[in-house]
Design an enzyme around this catalytic site. Structure first.
Site, PDB file in Angstrom:
ATOM      1  N   HIS A 246      69.348-116.896 -84.829  1.00  0.00           N
ATOM      2  CA  HIS A 246      68.470-116.194 -85.531  1.00  0.00           C
ATOM      3  C   HIS A 246      68.080-115.244 -84.794  1.00  0.00           C
ATOM      4  CE1 HIS A 246      66.996-119.506 -87.310  1.00  0.00           C
ATOM      5  NE2 HIS A 246      66.949-119.992 -86.306  1.00  0.00           N
TER       6      HIS A 246
ATOM      7  N   ASN B 161      44.571-105.485 -48.331  1.00  0.00           N
ATOM      8  CA  ASN B 161      45.737-106.091 -49.871  1.00  0.00           C
ATOM      9  C   ASN B 161      44.491-106.317 -51.774  1.00  0.00           C
ATOM     10  OD1 ASN B 161      47.132-107.374 -51.605  1.00  0.00           O
ATOM     11  ND2 ASN B 161      46.452-109.190 -50.666  1.00  0.00           N
ATOM     12  N   GLY B 162      44.783-105.360 -52.237  1.00  0.00           N
ATOM     13  CA  GLY B 162      44.251-105.732 -53.332  1.00  0.00           C
ATOM     14  C   GLY B 162      44.543-104.412 -54.099  1.00  0.00           C
TER      15      GLY B 162
ATOM     16  N   ARG C 120      55.986-110.049 -48.733  1.00  0.00           N
ATOM     17  CA  ARG C 120      54.248-109.556 -49.978  1.00  0.00           C
ATOM     18  C   ARG C 120      54.868-108.523 -49.936  1.00  0.00           C
ATOM     19  NH1 ARG C 120      50.207-113.506 -49.760  1.00  0.00           N
ATOM     20  NH2 ARG C 120      49.195-111.635 -50.575  1.00  0.00           N
TER      21      ARG C 120
ATOM     22  N   LYS D 172      66.128-115.890 -62.212  1.00  0.00           N
ATOM     23  CA  LYS D 172      66.546-116.595 -61.343  1.00  0.00           C
ATOM     24  C   LYS D 172      67.844-115.427 -61.043  1.00  0.00           C
ATOM     25  CE  LYS D 172      63.611-117.747 -59.238  1.00  0.00           C
ATOM     26  NZ  LYS D 172      62.824-118.120 -59.892  1.00  0.00           N
TER      27      LYS D 172
ATOM     28  N   LYS E 114      56.686-111.415 -52.821  1.00  0.00           N
ATOM     29  CA  LYS E 114      55.779-112.815 -52.941  1.00  0.00           C
ATOM     30  C   LYS E 114      55.335-113.045 -54.059  1.00  0.00           C
ATOM     31  CE  LYS E 114      56.827-117.570 -52.961  1.00  0.00           C
ATOM     32  NZ  LYS E 114      58.301-118.342 -53.812  1.00  0.00           N
TER      33      LYS E 114
ATOM     34  N   TRP F 150      53.143-103.442 -51.079  1.00  0.00           N
ATOM     35  CA  TRP F 150      53.709-103.174 -51.886  1.00  0.00           C
ATOM     36  C   TRP F 150      53.343-102.014 -52.937  1.00  0.00           C
ATOM     37  CZ3 TRP F 150      52.895-103.742 -57.643  1.00  0.00           C
ATOM     38  CH2 TRP F 150      53.755-104.226 -58.549  1.00  0.00           C
TER      39      TRP F 150
ATOM     40  N   CYS G  84      50.056-107.214 -50.644  1.00  0.00           N
ATOM     41  CA  CYS G  84      50.976-106.478 -49.548  1.00  0.00           C
ATOM     42  C   CYS G  84      49.845-107.510 -48.333  1.00  0.00           C
ATOM     43  CB  CYS G  84      49.549-105.404 -49.701  1.00  0.00           C
ATOM     44  SG  CYS G  84      49.443-103.969 -50.860  1.00  0.00           S
TER      45      CYS G  84
ATOM     46  N   GLU H  96      64.220-120.593 -66.783  1.00  0.00           N
ATOM     47  CA  GLU H  96      63.853-120.343 -65.680  1.00  0.00           C
ATOM     48  C   GLU H  96      65.804-119.367 -64.660  1.00  0.00           C
ATOM     49  OE1 GLU H  96      61.704-119.857 -63.754  1.00  0.00           O
ATOM     50  OE2 GLU H  96      62.686-120.156 -61.472  1.00  0.00           O
TER      51      GLU H  96
ATOM     52  N   GLU I 258      65.555-111.546 -60.952  1.00  0.00           N
ATOM     53  CA  GLU I 258      65.124-110.741 -60.496  1.00  0.00           C
ATOM     54  C   GLU I 258      65.980-110.531 -58.813  1.00  0.00           C
ATOM     55  OE1 GLU I 258      61.376-113.142 -58.487  1.00  0.00           O
ATOM     56  OE2 GLU I 258      62.562-115.132 -59.831  1.00  0.00           O
TER      57      GLU I 258
HETATM   58  C1  AGP Z   1      59.484-116.348 -59.487  1.00  0.00           C
HETATM   59  O1  AGP Z   1      60.541-116.660 -58.689  1.00  0.00           O
HETATM   60  C2  AGP Z   1      58.864-115.355 -59.005  1.00  0.00           C
HETATM   61  N1  AGP Z   1      58.924-114.844 -57.485  1.00  0.00           N
HETATM   62  C3  AGP Z   1      57.673-115.011 -59.743  1.00  0.00           C
HETATM   63  O2  AGP Z   1      57.724-115.010 -61.491  1.00  0.00           O
HETATM   64  C4  AGP Z   1      56.314-116.092 -59.677  1.00  0.00           C
HETATM   65  O3  AGP Z   1      56.623-117.233 -60.279  1.00  0.00           O
HETATM   66  C5  AGP Z   1      55.047-115.772 -60.222  1.00  0.00           C
HETATM   67  O4  AGP Z   1      54.698-114.759 -59.895  1.00  0.00           O
HETATM   68  C6  AGP Z   1      54.081-117.024 -60.103  1.00  0.00           C
HETATM   69  O5  AGP Z   1      53.454-117.116 -58.792  1.00  0.00           O
HETATM   70  P1  AGP Z   1      53.104-118.406 -57.996  1.00  0.00           P
HETATM   71  O6  AGP Z   1      53.285-119.487 -58.548  1.00  0.00           O
HETATM   72  O7  AGP Z   1      52.968-118.262 -56.560  1.00  0.00           O
HETATM   73  O8  AGP Z   1      51.864-118.031 -58.476  1.00  0.00           O
END
Ligand code: AGP
Length: 610
Positions: free
Chosen positions: A506, A102-103, A27, A487, A605, A76, A2, A483, A490
């Site tokens: 496999h 936040n938490g 966030r 991308k 984020k 969030w 958050c 990766e 998400e």
């Molecule tokens: C990546 O596109 C995502 N947003 C997510 O997997 C991110 O990489 C992950 O939460 C780790 O975040 P950080 O690098 O801030 O620790």
């Protein structure tokens, strides 16, 4: 997960709060709320949905205007659905206290049951609301004391902003394992979860540590420990520009950050490679003895950072001849890793606030490992619990989908592995010079790929309706496949899976048919022919193939017209350039599907809860 913001000073608080929340929206954006204090009363507005909805809903609220103190929150959801009632700020029975958080409060249920038995009336499903009632329970006129007593009951993580209706000359913030900074202005002071929220007003910040309480007035900021003893804190200066936290003409932060990669890598290499022979890793002090004593390396990270760690494994094992294990942080803690004082833990995190990675690092330290972190946010929690820090200095990464942070992490891992190999006398001077020269070519090659982004847009337009994608790669480009899949999934919500190409036979090959797109990362390399065999197997089963190939490889077009060429580069550095077309492909597919690229559903984020 958050974003919290708070203000006390000479301006009308509301616009500062709303602007700050807009900067923090990445966030979390399930709900938003603000409250201000005036005439001895707290005035509040909160609703589910994005900040823009809140701004519209309160445009005629005169009672929210003209106050000089306030707090705000973008959520969030963790406990309780994203409804109006569950939106922050939360208040006590008397309406005299307001809290943004936040938490996660892990023991909120037992606290809630006690409060209800004591006659408190709680309205929401959230964990946060209990904090406001605890402060009310302990309040006998001393605001600070009531807050300190209240937080002593809390287990879990929290960054809090707290207001008191009948003490509107002060704003209180408390931190434990969730990010919180204090901004120092001229007759005004701020609290925020992250730097972009206050960058417009000040670059002077004080980092609040765990179990510290900050008391802000218009005149200044005082910081206390959990027993109420005052602490002296130094003021830092943020190096970011305001523009770096804005879109600067790009349609989305994601495209801006993708486009910044050449500049970011150029800055990393120019500041850390001297005369193509010397690598400087300021922030990490390690003696020859300590280096020689490293028996194993563990890499801890989540998501995209984890994929960077997988590349790091290949590099450190290849160049330094040291065994490396790579763990998803959330799993690391629950296995029995072999760790001792000869273990080097490398933690990778863009935000430096990922709760799983922080927890894993604490566990690794507890078992005796030395910790070096690769991180993008200066002063973040991870950097404060590490023995050494390598900052990527990629600038703020606002888009939830990580792009420039990823290639910056890769660049740092190349430098770390070559640096360690050099120090261990495992790398001949000529080879090191060649490798560093090759590495310094990468920013220019990324620029060249970016010039071709319209081809990616056209490709995306043809493929955005596929029901699912498979991404395949081998060796150093297996993490690239993972990766690329992350991308896409998400930000476009299309099921996408990254796989080691050699694993196709496999199981996954059963998935191949004309309804599935298969992205093959197949640059020229020592295992190119193996990748070609995989492509042949897919085409034989009518799979729709998109190939990332090396310029000049005309033969690969026998399989498909959909070939994305990347410039020639030593195969060792392939991950630094093959990921860029995949970032662009995901971006344009998400756009074609009308998705919210920068703020994809259900995500935030920085994952600051476990
Ligand atoms: C990546 O596109 C995502 N947003 C997510 O997997 C991110 O990489 C992950 O939460 C780790 O975040 P950080 O690098 O801030 O620790």
């Amino acid at each position: 997960m958050c974003g919290i913001i708070g203000y006390i000073g000479k301006k009308d608080a509301l616009p500062v709060l709303l602007e700050g929340l807009k900067q923090l929206e990445y966030r979390g954006y399930d709900s938003a709320g603000v409250c201000v204090a005036r005439d001895g009363k707290i005035h509040i507005a909160k609703r589910s949905g994005k900040i823009s909805g809140l701004v519209h809903a309160i445009k005629d609220r005169k009672d929210l205007k003209g106050s000089f103190i306030g707090i705000g929150h973008s959520r969030w959801a963790t406990h309780g659905a994203p409804t109006n009632v569950n939106a922050h700020p939360h208040m006590d029975c008397s309406g005299n206290f307001a809290v943004v958080h936040n938490g996660i409060i892990e023991n909120f249920n037992e606290i809630k049951n006690v409060l209800i038995k004591e006659g408190h009336c709680l309205k929401s499903e959230t964990d946060t609301e209990v904090i406001a009632h605890l402060i009310e329970k302990y309040y006998r006129g001393d605001f600070e004391r009531a807050v300190l007593k209240a937080v002593k009951n809390l287990k879990g993580s929290f960054a809090l902003g707290i207001m008191c209706g009948n003490q509107i000359n002060k704003l209180i913030a408390v931190r434990k394992e969730s990010p919180l900074i204090v901004g120092i202005g001229d007759s005004e002071n701020f609290i925020a979860s992250d730097i972009p929220a206050i960058l417009k007003y000040t670059k002077k910040v004080v980092y609040i540590e765990d179990n510290e309480m900050a008391v802000l007035t218009r005149e200044g900021v005082r910081v206390f420990d959990s027993s109420g003893r005052e602490k002296k804190k130094k003021t830092d200066t943020i190096k970011w520009s305001v523009a770096s936290a804005q879109k600067s003409g790009f349609p989305h932060f994601m495209l801006k950050e993708i486009s910044e990669q050449p500049k970011v890598l150029k800055q990393i290499f120019s500041s850390r490679i001297k005369n193509n022979s010397v690598i400087t890793l300021d922030g990490v002090k390690i003696s020859d003895r300590e280096l020689k004593d490293i028996s194993n390396v563990i890499i801890l990270a989540c998501g995209t950072a984890y994929h960077a760690g997988l590349v790091g494994k290949y590099l450190i094992e290849k160049f330094c001849n040291i065994p490396v294990s790579v763990d998803v942080s959330s799993e690391f803690r629950y296995r029995s890793p072999v760790i001792n004082k000869h273990t080097l833990a490398i933690a990778i995190s863009q935000s430096g606030e990922t709760a799983d990675t922080l927890a894993a690092v604490r566990e690794a330290k507890r078992k005796g490992a030395k910790v070096v972190s690769i991180c993008n946010v200066v002063g973040s929690s991870l950097t404060r619990i590490s023995d050494g820090v390598l900052y990527t200095y990629a600038g703020p990464e606002i888009s939830v989908a990580s792009t420039k942070a990823y290639t910056a992490q890769l660049a740092m891992l190349y430098l770390v592995s070559l640096y360690m190999a050099g120090r261990k006398k495992l790398l001949k001077k000529e080879l090191k010079r060649y490798l560093l020269k090759e590495l310094k070519r990468v920013p220019g090659l990324l620029e060249a790929i970016l010039e071709n982004k319209n081809y990616m847009r056209r490709l995306a337009a043809k493929h955005h309706n596929f029901g699912s994608f498979l991404y395949l790669g081998r060796n150093l480009d297996f993490p690239t496949a993972l990766e690329g899949a992350l991308k896409l999934k998400e930000i476009s919500y299309i099921p996408a899976e990254g796989y080691a190409a050699g694993e196709m036979k496999h199981g996954p090959i059963a998935l191949i048919d004309e309804y599935r797109a298969v992205v093959c990362v197949a640059p020229v390399s020592g295992i190119y022919n193996k990748m070609v065999s995989n492509i042949e197997e897919i085409c034989a089963r009518k799979g729709k193939v998109i190939i990332i190939a090396t310029e000049g490889d005309a033969g690969i077009k026998r399989f498909t017209k959909e070939v994305i060429y990347v410039p020639k580069l030593d195969e060792l550095f392939s991950p630094l350039i093959t990921v860029l077309p995949l970032q662009l492909l995901a971006y344009y597919i998400a756009i074609a599907r009308g998705c919210d690229v920068d703020q994809p559903r259900n995500l935030a984020k920085s994952v600051t809860v476990e």
